[in-house]
Design an enzyme around this catalytic site. Structure first.
Site, PDB file in Angstrom:
ATOM      1  N   HIS A 100       5.304  -6.639  -2.650  1.00  0.00           N
ATOM      2  CA  HIS A 100       4.535  -6.540  -4.101  1.00  0.00           C
ATOM      3  C   HIS A 100       3.895  -5.346  -3.670  1.00  0.00           C
ATOM      4  O   HIS A 100       2.793  -5.526  -2.611  1.00  0.00           O
ATOM      5  CB  HIS A 100       4.447  -7.281  -4.587  1.00  0.00           C
ATOM      6  N   ASP A 148      12.700 -11.023  -6.839  1.00  0.00           N
ATOM      7  CA  ASP A 148      13.338 -10.387  -6.644  1.00  0.00           C
ATOM      8  C   ASP A 148      14.247 -11.626  -5.992  1.00  0.00           C
ATOM      9  O   ASP A 148      15.274 -11.430  -5.704  1.00  0.00           O
ATOM     10  CB  ASP A 148      13.784  -9.192  -6.580  1.00  0.00           C
TER      11      ASP A 148
HETATM   12  C1  SDX Z   1       9.402  -5.949  -8.814  1.00  0.00           C
HETATM   13  O1  SDX Z   1       4.986  -4.064  -9.816  1.00  0.00           O
HETATM   14  C2  SDX Z   1       5.574  -4.747 -10.663  1.00  0.00           C
HETATM   15  O2  SDX Z   1       4.952  -5.871 -10.799  1.00  0.00           O
HETATM   16  C3  SDX Z   1       6.915  -4.760 -10.195  1.00  0.00           C
HETATM   17  C4  SDX Z   1       7.548  -6.415 -10.643  1.00  0.00           C
HETATM   18  C5  SDX Z   1       7.789  -6.751 -12.093  1.00  0.00           C
HETATM   19  O3  SDX Z   1       7.763  -7.632 -12.332  1.00  0.00           O
HETATM   20  O4  SDX Z   1       7.576  -5.657 -13.217  1.00  0.00           O
HETATM   21  O5  SDX Z   1       7.064  -7.505  -9.715  1.00  0.00           O
HETATM   22  C6  SDX Z   1       8.340  -6.411 -10.191  1.00  0.00           C
HETATM   23  O6  SDX Z   1       9.658  -4.240  -8.911  1.00  0.00           O
HETATM   24  C7  SDX Z   1       9.390  -6.539  -7.138  1.00  0.00           C
HETATM   25  C8  SDX Z   1       9.600  -5.278  -6.232  1.00  0.00           C
HETATM   26  C9  SDX Z   1      10.805  -5.586  -5.987  1.00  0.00           C
HETATM   27  N1  SDX Z   1      11.562  -4.335  -5.117  1.00  0.00           N
HETATM   28  C10 SDX Z   1      11.695  -4.875  -3.711  1.00  0.00           C
HETATM   29  O7  SDX Z   1      11.247  -5.801  -3.372  1.00  0.00           O
HETATM   30  C11 SDX Z   1      12.000  -3.847  -2.319  1.00  0.00           C
HETATM   31  C12 SDX Z   1      11.446  -4.191  -1.783  1.00  0.00           C
HETATM   32  N2  SDX Z   1      10.031  -4.273  -1.513  1.00  0.00           N
HETATM   33  C13 SDX Z   1       9.405  -2.319  -1.448  1.00  0.00           C
HETATM   34  O8  SDX Z   1      10.269  -1.847  -1.406  1.00  0.00           O
HETATM   35  C14 SDX Z   1       8.139  -3.117  -1.439  1.00  0.00           C
HETATM   36  O9  SDX Z   1       7.307  -3.766  -0.692  1.00  0.00           O
HETATM   37  C15 SDX Z   1       7.272  -2.258  -3.109  1.00  0.00           C
HETATM   38  C16 SDX Z   1       8.156  -1.203  -3.811  1.00  0.00           C
HETATM   39  C17 SDX Z   1       7.584  -3.440  -4.073  1.00  0.00           C
HETATM   40  C18 SDX Z   1       5.723  -2.311  -2.589  1.00  0.00           C
HETATM   41  O10 SDX Z   1       5.590  -1.479  -1.784  1.00  0.00           O
HETATM   42  P1  SDX Z   1       4.071  -0.513  -1.842  1.00  0.00           P
HETATM   43  O11 SDX Z   1       2.859  -1.681  -2.192  1.00  0.00           O
HETATM   44  O12 SDX Z   1       3.917   0.878  -2.287  1.00  0.00           O
HETATM   45  O13 SDX Z   1       3.988  -1.144  -0.245  1.00  0.00           O
HETATM   46  P2  SDX Z   1       4.467   0.103   0.835  1.00  0.00           P
HETATM   47  O14 SDX Z   1       5.467   0.981   0.234  1.00  0.00           O
HETATM   48  O15 SDX Z   1       3.096   1.346   0.765  1.00  0.00           O
HETATM   49  O16 SDX Z   1       4.158  -0.178   1.768  1.00  0.00           O
HETATM   50  C19 SDX Z   1       3.389  -0.866   3.112  1.00  0.00           C
HETATM   51  C20 SDX Z   1       3.299  -1.050   4.108  1.00  0.00           C
HETATM   52  C21 SDX Z   1       4.682  -0.361   4.535  1.00  0.00           C
HETATM   53  O17 SDX Z   1       4.419  -0.506   6.157  1.00  0.00           O
HETATM   54  P3  SDX Z   1       3.365   0.598   7.289  1.00  0.00           P
HETATM   55  O18 SDX Z   1       3.485   2.054   6.885  1.00  0.00           O
HETATM   56  O19 SDX Z   1       1.803  -0.049   6.754  1.00  0.00           O
HETATM   57  O20 SDX Z   1       3.837   0.512   8.507  1.00  0.00           O
HETATM   58  O21 SDX Z   1       4.533  -2.379   4.642  1.00  0.00           O
HETATM   59  C22 SDX Z   1       5.408  -1.802   4.471  1.00  0.00           C
HETATM   60  C23 SDX Z   1       6.009  -0.343   4.546  1.00  0.00           C
HETATM   61  O22 SDX Z   1       7.195   0.165   5.086  1.00  0.00           O
HETATM   62  N3  SDX Z   1       7.185  -2.584   3.764  1.00  0.00           N
HETATM   63  C24 SDX Z   1       8.129  -3.096   4.438  1.00  0.00           C
HETATM   64  C25 SDX Z   1       8.804  -3.567   2.335  1.00  0.00           C
HETATM   65  N4  SDX Z   1       7.981  -3.294   1.794  1.00  0.00           N
HETATM   66  C26 SDX Z   1       6.234  -2.127   1.996  1.00  0.00           C
HETATM   67  N5  SDX Z   1       8.818  -3.117   4.557  1.00  0.00           N
HETATM   68  C27 SDX Z   1       9.716  -4.056   5.088  1.00  0.00           C
HETATM   69  N6  SDX Z   1      10.397  -4.203   4.079  1.00  0.00           N
HETATM   70  C28 SDX Z   1      10.252  -4.284   2.445  1.00  0.00           C
HETATM   71  N7  SDX Z   1      10.045  -4.900   1.423  1.00  0.00           N
END
Ligand code: SDX
Length: 428
Positions: free
Chosen positions: A307, A364
């Site tokens: 998140h 989710d």
């Molecule tokens: C919602 O914003 C809100 O409030 C949203 C929400 C709402 O109520 O409106 O809460 C609802 O959208 C919840 C989130 C739903 N999305 C997912 O479940 C999709 C999977 N999660 C992600 O793609 C990710 O975690 C985000 C998009 C939710 C957040 O991404 P960030 O904060 O931009 O983090 P990032 O992409 O910069 O990742 C940081 C690190 C990376 O690795 P490194 O480059 O540091 O090595 O964490 C890794 C990412 O690759 N990473 C994951 C991951 N999420 C982040 N690795 C594997 N699986 C994941 N799900």
């Protein structure tokens, strides 16, 4: 703490006020940064470090896993309130009195019929159309049937517009579902409650006596409360940005629906179930998928994990996890996908990759398991998220307009070509 931030550029010092929120959050007010520095801006893709506005609606603390609507904790609201009351709280700022709630309910029921011509628009979609695309289009189409834009300065006008969309939106949701299922469109029954009406419009079949299941009503009501607002998330920011040009409420909401659709945002609840189903089909080997999620060369992400703000736990996920167990028990459903979800979460939560990146189950991760248990098809999961988020979008749009926020128009850092002369085709 000083209430001034100092920026020094080429030996020149600039001072900017530091503001403190009601929960002691600190921000630097850079309202005049560009003008006092002769054009310097800040760069912050995804606005991870940027407060886009001041807001009094929802407070969340990502480190402590706190979520409050107008100061009330999500845990108390999920336990003691109901969705319509939470909608009133978010939009008007206070929990309604008995009389206010009765007036609100009455005005919504006066507005829960849509123009018959909406059916002609629905007819134009193929049954294979994704429900989020249909819902976004129908919501925007409401503008055509309600062309008078709301006078936000008039409390009466705003109240009527709010009740109009809260009345009509569940009909659009139910009809979007019926269209996808090839079933006849129907209305609810105004003798029922708000959430009961939604369930009846969605699940009643023309040839069966409809029996309302209180377990389903309670579970859906709680899910809608948990999704009702979440400060400046992607779709809410979209509603604010679109509304900042003084676009009408319905068209702004339609834009929010499109933003929510993406798999990184609200679309994740659909992606989670598709991922869990794939793991089930693949013999239930969730370790393999955890390895894929950790592999930098593999674009696969563990959907429902991580998140932007919650870096400890998503308080909603904990409540939904409990509700999922209750609903499956009450309905006597043994869903192997829930077992896979439990195993996956347990494994990931003890894995260094996820722990070091503060990746925990989000709202989710478990919600799809409940939607499935309620008989809602996977493509409709994000539509149910939109149904829950509606009052939050309305509240945020209203606050932005009443505060007369400026039109959203960010700047950029240009990295393209310098000035160059036109080249005739023969010389290219
Ligand atoms: C919602 O914003 C809100 O409030 C949203 C929400 C709402 O109520 O409106 O809460 C609802 O959208 C919840 C989130 C739903 N999305 C997912 O479940 C999709 C999977 N999660 C992600 O793609 C990710 O975690 C985000 C998009 C939710 C957040 O991404 P960030 O904060 O931009 O983090 P990032 O992409 O910069 O990742 C940081 C690190 C990376 O690795 P490194 O480059 O540091 O090595 O964490 C890794 C990412 O690759 N990473 C994951 C991951 N999420 C982040 N690795 C594997 N699986 C994941 N799900």
């Amino acid at each position: 703490m000083s209430n001034i931030a100092i920026l020094e550029v080429d030996g020149k010092r600039y001072e900017f006020p530091m503001l403190k929120g009601s929960e002691n959050e600190i921000t630097i007010d850079i309202n005049n940064l560009r003008s006092v520095t002769g054009g310097i801006t800040t760069l912050d893709p995804g606005f991870k470090n940027t407060s886009s506005c001041e807001s009094a609606i929802t407070f969340l603390d990502g480190e402590k896993g706190i979520l409050r609507y107008r100061g009330y904790s999500i845990e108390e609201l999920a336990e003691k309130s109901d969705f319509l009351e939470v909608a009133y709280l978010l939009i008007f700022g206070e929990l309604p009195t008995k009389v206010q709630k009765a007036d609100f309910t009455k005005e919504i029921k006066k507005n829960n019929i849509v123009d018959e011509d909406i059916k002609k628009i629905l007819d134009g979609f193929p049954r294979s159309a994704h429900p989020m695309g249909v819902l976004s289009a129908l919501t925007s189409a409401l503008t055509a049937f309600n062309p008078k834009s709301v006078n936000v300065e008039s409390e009466k006008d705003m109240f009527k517009a709010v009740c109009k969309i809260l009345g009509k939106f569940p009909v659009l949701v139910a009809w979007t579902y019926k269209k996808e299922e090839g079933l006849p469109l129907a209305y609810g029954d105004n003798s029922l409650g708000y959430v009961e009406n939604i369930i009846k419009m969605m699940f009643e079949r023309p040839n069966e006596k409809f029996v309302m299941n209180p377990v389903v009503v309670k579970a859906l009501d709680k899910l809608l409360i948990l999704h009702a607002d979440h400060e400046q998330n992607c779709s809410t920011s979209t509603v604010r940005v679109v509304g900042s040009s003084q676009t009408g409420l319905f068209a702004s909401l339609s834009a929010g629906i499109s933003a929510l659709w993406g798999p990184l945002h609200g679309g994740a609840n659909q992606a989670v179930i598709e991922m869990l189903e794939a793991i089930k089909e693949d013999g239930g080997d969730y370790q393999k998928y955890i390895a894929k999620a950790k592999d930098k060369d593999d674009p696969f992400r563990l959907m429902g994990f991580g998140h932007r703000v919650y870096k400890n736990f998503d308080p909603r996920a904990n409540i939904i996890k409990e509700a999922a167990e209750e609903v499956l028990n009450d309905l006597g459903i043994d869903d192997p996908v829930l077992d896979i979800a439990r195993g996956l979460a347990k494994e990931a939560l003890s894995d260094e990759y996820f722990k070091s990146r503060n990746l925990y189950p989000n709202v989710d991760f478990y919600s799809g398991i409940i939607y499935r248990a309620l008989g809602i098809p996977v493509p409709m999961f994000t539509v149910m998220f939109a149904l829950g988020r509606l009052p939050g979008w309305i509240a945020q749009w209203k606050e932005m307009r009443l505060r007369k926020e400026p039109i959203s128009r960010p700047r950029q850092l240009y990295t393209g070509a310098p000035l160059r002369a036109f080249v005739e085709e023969a010389e290219r």
